[in-house]
Structure formats: structure tokens, C-alpha cells
Design a protein around this motif. Sequence first.
Motif, PDB file in Angstrom:
ATOM      1  N   UNK A 281       0.813  -1.212   0.000  1.00 29.17           N
ATOM      2  CA  UNK A 281       0.000   0.000   0.000  1.00 29.17           C
ATOM      3  C   UNK A 281       0.849   1.264   0.000  1.00 29.17           C
ATOM      4  N   UNK A 282       1.999   1.196   0.635  1.00 31.43           N
ATOM      5  CA  UNK A 282       2.911   2.349   0.633  1.00 31.43           C
ATOM      6  C   UNK A 282       3.381   2.636  -0.803  1.00 31.43           C
ATOM      7  N   UNK A 283       3.778   1.589  -1.515  1.00 31.92           N
ATOM      8  CA  UNK A 283       4.205   1.760  -2.902  1.00 31.92           C
ATOM      9  C   UNK A 283       3.048   2.258  -3.769  1.00 31.92           C
ATOM     10  N   UNK A 284       1.859   1.730  -3.513  1.00 37.24           N
ATOM     11  CA  UNK A 284       0.694   2.138  -4.305  1.00 37.24           C
ATOM     12  C   UNK A 284       0.376   3.617  -4.098  1.00 37.24           C
ATOM     13  N   UNK A 285       0.459   4.068  -2.857  1.00 32.28           N
ATOM     14  CA  UNK A 285       0.196   5.485  -2.565  1.00 32.28           C
ATOM     15  C   UNK A 285       1.218   6.377  -3.266  1.00 32.28           C
ATOM     16  N   UNK A 286       2.481   5.970  -3.246  1.00 36.23           N
ATOM     17  CA  UNK A 286       3.531   6.751  -3.906  1.00 36.23           C
ATOM     18  C   UNK A 286       3.330   6.761  -5.419  1.00 36.23           C
ATOM     19  N   UNK A 287       2.911   5.622  -5.973  1.00 35.60           N
ATOM     20  CA  UNK A 287       2.653   5.537  -7.412  1.00 35.60           C
ATOM     21  C   UNK A 287       1.451   6.409  -7.791  1.00 35.60           C
ATOM     22  N   UNK A 315     -11.937   2.577   0.868  1.00 36.33           N
ATOM     23  CA  UNK A 315     -11.613   2.779   2.287  1.00 36.33           C
ATOM     24  C   UNK A 315     -10.142   2.502   2.564  1.00 36.33           C
ATOM     25  N   UNK A 316      -9.631   1.410   2.010  1.00 36.42           N
ATOM     26  CA  UNK A 316      -8.213   1.070   2.191  1.00 36.42           C
ATOM     27  C   UNK A 316      -7.323   2.147   1.589  1.00 36.42           C
ATOM     28  N   UNK A 317      -7.708   2.629   0.403  1.00 35.15           N
ATOM     29  CA  UNK A 317      -6.952   3.674  -0.283  1.00 35.15           C
ATOM     30  C   UNK A 317      -6.905   4.954   0.543  1.00 35.15           C
ATOM     31  N   UNK A 318      -8.071   5.418   0.995  1.00 36.13           N
ATOM     32  CA  UNK A 318      -8.134   6.666   1.753  1.00 36.13           C
ATOM     33  C   UNK A 318      -7.378   6.573   3.073  1.00 36.13           C
ATOM     34  N   UNK A 319      -7.550   5.436   3.772  1.00 36.77           N
ATOM     35  CA  UNK A 319      -6.876   5.247   5.063  1.00 36.77           C
ATOM     36  C   UNK A 319      -5.364   5.250   4.895  1.00 36.77           C
ATOM     37  N   UNK A 320      -4.871   4.485   3.900  1.00 34.25           N
ATOM     38  CA  UNK A 320      -3.429   4.397   3.650  1.00 34.25           C
ATOM     39  C   UNK A 320      -2.858   5.747   3.256  1.00 34.25           C
ATOM     40  N   UNK A 321      -3.541   6.431   2.345  1.00 32.40           N
ATOM     41  CA  UNK A 321      -3.028   7.701   1.832  1.00 32.40           C
ATOM     42  C   UNK A 321      -2.930   8.747   2.944  1.00 32.40           C
ATOM     43  N   UNK A 322      -3.986   8.852   3.753  1.00 30.96           N
ATOM     44  CA  UNK A 322      -3.975   9.851   4.824  1.00 30.96           C
ATOM     45  C   UNK A 322      -2.927   9.525   5.872  1.00 30.96           C
ATOM     46  N   UNK A 323      -2.701   8.235   6.131  1.00 27.90           N
ATOM     47  CA  UNK A 323      -1.685   7.827   7.101  1.00 27.90           C
ATOM     48  C   UNK A 323      -0.297   8.252   6.642  1.00 27.90           C
ATOM     49  N   UNK A 324      -0.027   8.171   5.342  1.00 31.79           N
ATOM     50  CA  UNK A 324       1.297   8.487   4.810  1.00 31.79           C
ATOM     51  C   UNK A 324       1.483   9.980   4.584  1.00 31.79           C
ATOM     52  N   UNK A 325       0.454  10.635   3.988  1.00 33.00           N
ATOM     53  CA  UNK A 325       0.606  12.033   3.579  1.00 33.00           C
ATOM     54  C   UNK A 325      -0.099  13.038   4.495  1.00 33.00           C
ATOM     55  N   UNK A 326      -0.931  12.542   5.409  1.00 35.51           N
ATOM     56  CA  UNK A 326      -1.573  13.439   6.360  1.00 35.51           C
ATOM     57  C   UNK A 326      -2.806  14.144   5.844  1.00 35.51           C
ATOM     58  N   UNK A 328      -6.309  13.734   2.762  1.00 36.88           N
ATOM     59  CA  UNK A 328      -7.030  12.802   1.902  1.00 36.88           C
ATOM     60  C   UNK A 328      -6.509  12.935   0.470  1.00 36.88           C
ATOM     61  N   UNK A 329      -6.735  11.935  -0.381  1.00 38.50           N
ATOM     62  CA  UNK A 329      -6.295  12.021  -1.785  1.00 38.50           C
ATOM     63  C   UNK A 329      -6.857  13.238  -2.512  1.00 38.50           C
ATOM     64  N   UNK A 330      -8.145  13.557  -2.284  1.00 35.03           N
ATOM     65  CA  UNK A 330      -8.740  14.708  -2.963  1.00 35.03           C
ATOM     66  C   UNK A 330      -8.100  16.017  -2.488  1.00 35.03           C
ATOM     67  N   UNK A 331      -7.802  16.118  -1.190  1.00 33.19           N
ATOM     68  CA  UNK A 331      -7.131  17.309  -0.662  1.00 33.19           C
ATOM     69  C   UNK A 331      -5.726  17.448  -1.249  1.00 33.19           C
ATOM     70  N   UNK A 332      -5.054  16.308  -1.374  1.00 35.26           N
ATOM     71  CA  UNK A 332      -3.703  16.314  -1.952  1.00 35.26           C
ATOM     72  C   UNK A 332      -3.751  16.769  -3.408  1.00 35.26           C
ATOM     73  N   UNK A 333      -4.738  16.265  -4.142  1.00 34.17           N
ATOM     74  CA  UNK A 333      -4.864  16.620  -5.563  1.00 34.17           C
ATOM     75  C   UNK A 333      -5.113  18.110  -5.735  1.00 34.17           C
ATOM     76  N   UNK A 334      -5.968  18.681  -4.881  1.00 34.58           N
ATOM     77  CA  UNK A 334      -6.271  20.107  -4.956  1.00 34.58           C
ATOM     78  C   UNK A 334      -5.025  20.949  -4.701  1.00 34.58           C
TER      79      UNK A 334
END
Length: 340
Positions: A281-287, A315-326, A328-334
Motif C-alpha cells: 500500500x505504501x508503494x501504491x500510494x507513492x505511485x 476505504x483502504x486507499x483513503x486510510x493508507x493515503x492519509x496515514x502516509x501524507x496526512x 485525503x487524496x482529494x485534498x492532496x490533488x487540490x
Amino acid sequence: MLEIIQIIALIQGLFLLSVLFVKQESYKRVNFFLLLGSIIALLLNIVGDDDFNLLFSNANWYFFQSPLIITLFFLLIKYHNSKQNKFQLRDLLYFIPYLFFITLQIVEDVNSLVNNIWLIIGEILIGVTLLVYLGFTIYDIIKNKKERWMLLFIMPYALLNLIDEISFIITKSHDYFSFIETYGIIGLSAILLYIILFKLVVSPKSILPKADTKAYKTSSLSKSKAEVYKREFLRLMDKEKLYTNSNITVNQVAQKMGIPRQYLSEVLNVYLKSNFQDYMNKYRAEEFVECLKDDKFKNYSIMGIANEVGFKSKSSFNTTFKKIYGVTPSEFKKALPSVV
């Protein structure tokens, strides 16, 4: 009312200690003993408050007051956010303010000293040092973005100690806010014990990290071989991007590497400090982040990209992403234009 809170906290604490002792072999030893010491100090402070001692009236249990609790919590967070598996002897130096506090208390009791200027200066120095410990503890939790729930106890606890210290500097006495401090600290301690007990049942890793190396004490895998397997595993991740297969398993990767599954698990747990799924999941989030920057994916939805990099569930995606980057994916994209 206060006695009821003390009794409830005592029952919670004793039950919590029994749970810890039952599972102690599965935890990292240094974290286990620091948490154990913190809980015992909290319990003894709750039942042995100077003005509301639950067991003995007019007893002064200064061995288990704030200096010990603050020092143990400071070290607990320090080790919780580090990868150290053994207690460092140099960290015993952090107990100097506590030992100094005990010494001053003994000198004051034996000699019946009141308002002695040197004792007052000593107490102020100890109080300021402990406030620094609390400040670093709060900073460490915020900086590492781990176990922020602990701030619910530590920040109010720090505020109570700050108020008490300012009051002491002005009045040369701890009596002005003693009632508020007693109720506040005992109430906060009772709440903390409940939260720790709840977390230990629902999310034990957030309280105590597992002892990763215990299961591999009898392993025949040498360190040199493990390093070779580690490099090969990382190569497969970086070059072949096996993680983009959402159904990839540890058995399949081990088979591709031509090694037993338990060797790959050992490499992950001991040498990479992670388990297979978390690493994938860490690699997936970075990718995912890399794909956001690629024009090829500009018309993809967020979950469309997440599926491309290997995430199966939102759910797995959102949880993993927020854990790594602090965020949500949508917030990061913005925020991406400013990030890039």
C-alpha cells in the motif's frame, strides 16, 4: 465524587495492567515497560493524592507525582516514534529532574523547611524542565503525526502544570490551585486509562508496537542473505511494480524471488520494519502521487487512478493515503500545483 472517580480509575488501571501482562511477550520490551511504568505511576498518583489520598489520610506520595509521570510519558512517546528496540542507558539522564525533586522533598520534610530560597529555586528549575519535557512530547506527537489521541491527555495536563508553575513562581506555594489541579489531573488520568484500555482492545498497535524479531529467533536466514533478498524485493517493486497487481500475495512474490515465504516475511518484518500489505500500500500510494503528475491520467477519476496502481477498495486507499501524507487524496490533488 472524587472518591468515585479514583475508584473507577483504580479498577480500570488494574484491569489494564492485567491485559498488558497477559500479552506482554508480543510487545517490544522497552515500550512495554515504559507504558507499564506510566500506568503504575498514574494509578499511584490517583489514589495517593496529597489532599485526597484514597488509602491513607495526610500521606504525601511524592515519589509518584508529576515529575515521574511526565518523564515516563516523555520517554514513552520518544521510543514510540523511534525504531529503537532497547532502552538507551543515556536516557536515564532524563530522570535527573525527578531524582532532584525527590531529594528536595526529603530535605524539606526532614528539616521542616518552609519558603527556603534554595528549595524554591530548585522547584522552579524542576518545574520548568518538566514543562520542556511536555513541550517536546507534544511537538513529537504532532511532528510524527502518530497517536494524536494522546494529546487529549497531554495538552490539558501540560496546561495544569503550567498554571501550577506560574502560580508557584508568583506565590511560592502550590496551594492556590491545588483543588483544580487535583480534580483535573485525577479526571484526566481516569480518562486516559480508559482510552488506553479501549485502544489496546480495538487498535493495539497504536499503543504498543509488536516485537517483530521474536518470531524469527530460530531462523536460519543469515543477515547477508537477508540483505540480498531485501535488495531483490525492492528491485521487483521499483522496476516491475508488482504492487500494481491488486491481488498480489506474499506467496507469489516469494515464489518469483525463488525463496521460502517465511524468508520474505522475515525480510519485511525485521529488515524493512513493515508487513507485506502495508508495504504494498505504501508503494501504491507513492505511485498514485506520480500518476497525478502524469498527463496520461489527467482525465482519470481519483479512484480510477487508485485502481490502476493496485488499490481494490476506496476505504483502504483513503486510510493508507492519509496515514502516509496526512491529507485525503482529494485534498492532496487540490494542493498539487503548490506541491509541485
